[in-house]
Design a protein around this motif. Structure first.
Motif, mmCIF file in Angstrom:
data_model
loop_
_atom_site.group_PDB
_atom_site.id
_atom_site.type_symbol
_atom_site.label_atom_id
_atom_site.label_comp_id
_atom_site.label_asym_id
_atom_site.label_seq_id
_atom_site.Cartn_x
_atom_site.Cartn_y
_atom_site.Cartn_z
ATOM 1 N N MET A 76 15.180 81.409 69.857
ATOM 2 C CA MET A 76 14.439 80.233 70.438
ATOM 3 C C MET A 76 13.904 79.553 69.449
ATOM 4 O O MET A 76 13.298 79.769 68.277
ATOM 5 C CB MET A 76 13.287 80.776 71.081
ATOM 6 C CG MET A 76 13.638 81.333 72.413
ATOM 7 S SD MET A 76 12.337 81.971 73.424
ATOM 8 C CE MET A 76 12.499 83.601 73.490
ATOM 9 N N SER A 77 13.981 78.052 69.532
ATOM 10 C CA SER A 77 13.507 76.877 68.694
ATOM 11 C C SER A 77 11.984 76.842 68.923
ATOM 12 O O SER A 77 11.257 76.520 67.842
ATOM 13 C CB SER A 77 14.314 75.898 68.771
ATOM 14 O OG SER A 77 14.083 75.367 69.914
ATOM 15 N N THR B 121 18.564 82.783 76.931
ATOM 16 C CA THR B 121 19.832 82.368 77.240
ATOM 17 C C THR B 121 20.778 82.001 76.178
ATOM 18 O O THR B 121 20.308 81.913 75.198
ATOM 19 C CB THR B 121 19.687 81.032 78.077
ATOM 20 O OG1 THR B 121 18.801 79.842 77.165
ATOM 21 C CG2 THR B 121 18.939 81.011 79.332
ATOM 22 N N SER B 122 22.214 81.926 76.345
ATOM 23 C CA SER B 122 23.009 81.968 75.202
ATOM 24 C C SER B 122 23.053 80.612 74.705
ATOM 25 O O SER B 122 23.503 80.432 73.451
ATOM 26 C CB SER B 122 24.277 82.266 76.055
ATOM 27 O OG SER B 122 24.867 81.449 76.819
ATOM 28 N N ASP B 123 22.844 79.512 75.252
ATOM 29 C CA ASP B 123 22.830 77.965 74.989
ATOM 30 C C ASP B 123 21.767 77.552 74.138
ATOM 31 O O ASP B 123 20.748 77.363 74.703
ATOM 32 C CB ASP B 123 23.350 77.245 75.988
ATOM 33 C CG ASP B 123 23.905 75.883 75.564
ATOM 34 O OD1 ASP B 123 23.760 75.582 74.310
ATOM 35 O OD2 ASP B 123 23.983 75.032 76.355
ATOM 36 N N GLU B 124 21.887 77.384 72.492
ATOM 37 C CA GLU B 124 20.737 76.944 72.162
ATOM 38 C C GLU B 124 20.248 75.835 72.695
ATOM 39 O O GLU B 124 19.041 75.415 72.473
ATOM 40 C CB GLU B 124 21.057 76.872 70.669
ATOM 41 C CG GLU B 124 19.954 76.754 69.595
ATOM 42 C CD GLU B 124 19.001 77.794 69.629
ATOM 43 O OE1 GLU B 124 17.620 77.707 69.433
ATOM 44 O OE2 GLU B 124 19.164 78.898 70.054
ATOM 45 N N GLY B 125 20.943 74.804 72.774
ATOM 46 C CA GLY B 125 20.564 73.354 73.276
ATOM 47 C C GLY B 125 20.050 73.249 74.915
ATOM 48 O O GLY B 125 19.898 72.180 75.320
ATOM 49 N N ALA B 126 20.191 74.521 75.489
ATOM 50 C CA ALA B 126 19.733 74.339 77.008
ATOM 51 C C ALA B 126 18.322 74.007 77.116
ATOM 52 O O ALA B 126 17.370 74.141 76.200
ATOM 53 C CB ALA B 126 20.127 75.758 77.627
ATOM 54 N N CYS B 127 17.863 73.717 78.419
ATOM 55 C CA CYS B 127 16.806 73.577 78.955
ATOM 56 C C CYS B 127 15.928 74.529 79.200
ATOM 57 O O CYS B 127 14.827 74.697 79.667
ATOM 58 C CB CYS B 127 16.559 72.218 79.866
ATOM 59 S SG CYS B 127 17.676 73.001 81.527
ATOM 60 N N LEU B 128 16.390 75.995 79.089
ATOM 61 C CA LEU B 128 15.749 77.161 79.261
ATOM 62 C C LEU B 128 15.612 77.944 77.997
ATOM 63 O O LEU B 128 16.345 78.028 77.229
ATOM 64 C CB LEU B 128 16.427 77.914 80.239
ATOM 65 C CG LEU B 128 16.427 77.336 81.614
ATOM 66 C CD1 LEU B 128 17.507 78.520 82.613
ATOM 67 C CD2 LEU B 128 15.450 77.079 82.294
ATOM 68 N N HIS B 129 14.146 78.492 78.055
ATOM 69 C CA HIS B 129 14.013 79.500 76.930
ATOM 70 C C HIS B 129 14.750 80.731 77.390
ATOM 71 O O HIS B 129 15.416 81.478 76.277
ATOM 72 C CB HIS B 129 12.526 79.858 76.968
ATOM 73 C CG HIS B 129 11.734 79.046 76.079
ATOM 74 N ND1 HIS B 129 11.623 78.913 74.631
ATOM 75 C CD2 HIS B 129 10.686 78.031 76.321
ATOM 76 C CE1 HIS B 129 10.791 78.249 74.239
ATOM 77 N NE2 HIS B 129 10.328 77.443 75.212
ATOM 78 N N GLY B 130 14.627 81.084 78.636
ATOM 79 C CA GLY B 130 15.391 82.188 78.912
ATOM 80 C C GLY B 130 15.200 82.615 80.428
ATOM 81 O O GLY B 130 14.704 81.639 81.220
ATOM 82 N N LEU B 131 15.355 83.648 80.923
ATOM 83 C CA LEU B 131 15.081 84.168 82.314
ATOM 84 C C LEU B 131 14.320 85.201 82.187
ATOM 85 O O LEU B 131 14.275 86.001 81.445
ATOM 86 C CB LEU B 131 16.446 84.515 83.019
ATOM 87 C CG LEU B 131 17.448 83.285 82.935
ATOM 88 C CD1 LEU B 131 18.915 83.758 83.430
ATOM 89 C CD2 LEU B 131 16.961 82.322 83.887
ATOM 90 N N VAL B 132 13.541 85.515 83.312
ATOM 91 C CA VAL B 132 12.685 86.569 83.735
ATOM 92 C C VAL B 132 12.667 87.127 85.013
ATOM 93 O O VAL B 132 12.972 86.199 85.811
ATOM 94 C CB VAL B 132 11.244 86.317 82.869
ATOM 95 C CG1 VAL B 132 10.566 85.406 84.024
ATOM 96 C CG2 VAL B 132 10.349 87.704 83.119
ATOM 97 N N LEU B 133 12.535 88.351 85.296
ATOM 98 C CA LEU B 133 12.568 89.159 86.591
ATOM 99 C C LEU B 133 11.327 89.264 87.113
ATOM 100 O O LEU B 133 10.541 89.973 86.272
ATOM 101 C CB LEU B 133 13.525 90.117 86.679
ATOM 102 C CG LEU B 133 13.930 90.769 87.956
ATOM 103 C CD1 LEU B 133 14.736 89.598 88.719
ATOM 104 C CD2 LEU B 133 14.607 92.045 87.828
#
Length: 156
Positions: free
Chosen positions: A1-2, A119-131
């Motif tokens: 994560m950047s 998430t797998s895409d470094e340029g995506a608008c998401l840090h990640g996902l959480v349940l």
């Protein structure tokens, strides 16, 4: 994560206080420390030549802010006939203040940083996902939204 999420210390596993909101049928969250206020959606002033996801501008106590329609930005069908739509006023790490139009605010949540699935895409608008309680929630990357809004000049 950047980007680094600001964590609260004191617990065995660091956690982040997040505000959870809905855009269409999907739920997202952002760190509560990025939120300045939440206000009802009001008519915006159209900005010529703005991207399709920019609703326009509002006057917040003498400060002109750009409002981003998060549904349009994320390519999600919005709930247009929803009287619970609100604008979340946020400030990025670069100091850019703007509004995010969302369909409704749901809750506050303490999210353990160990529970965040990147998430797998470094340029995506998401840090990640959480349940959370069997609901998959996306953690929005505010600095990416700002980069699209104002260009690379938001990087310091």
């Amino acid at each position: 994560m950047s980007e680094q999420l600001t964590t609260r210390e004191g617990a065995e596993t660091p956690s982040v206080k997040m505000i959870v909101f809905a855009v269409g049928a999907q739920e997202y969250c952002i760190p509560i420390l990025s939120v300045r206020e939440i206000r009802g959606f009001e008519k915006t002033t159209t900005l010529p030549f703005a991207p399709a996801y920019v609703c326009g501008a509002i006057n917040l106590r003498g400060i002109i802010l750009t409002v981003i329609d998060l549904a349009a930005y994320l390519n999600i069908p919005p709930e247009l006939e929803n009287s619970r739509r609100v604008v979340i006023i946020v400030e990025s790490r670069a100091g850019v203040v703007y509004g995010l139009l969302v369909d409704r605010v749901i809750d506050l949540a303490d999210i353990s940083t160990g529970d965040i699935q990147p998430t797998s895409d470094e340029g995506a608008c998401l840090h990640g996902l959480v349940l959370i309680e069997n609901r998959m929630i996306g953690i929005l990357k505010l600095d990416t939204v700002v980069k699209h809004l104002v260009g690379e000049s938001s990087k310091e």
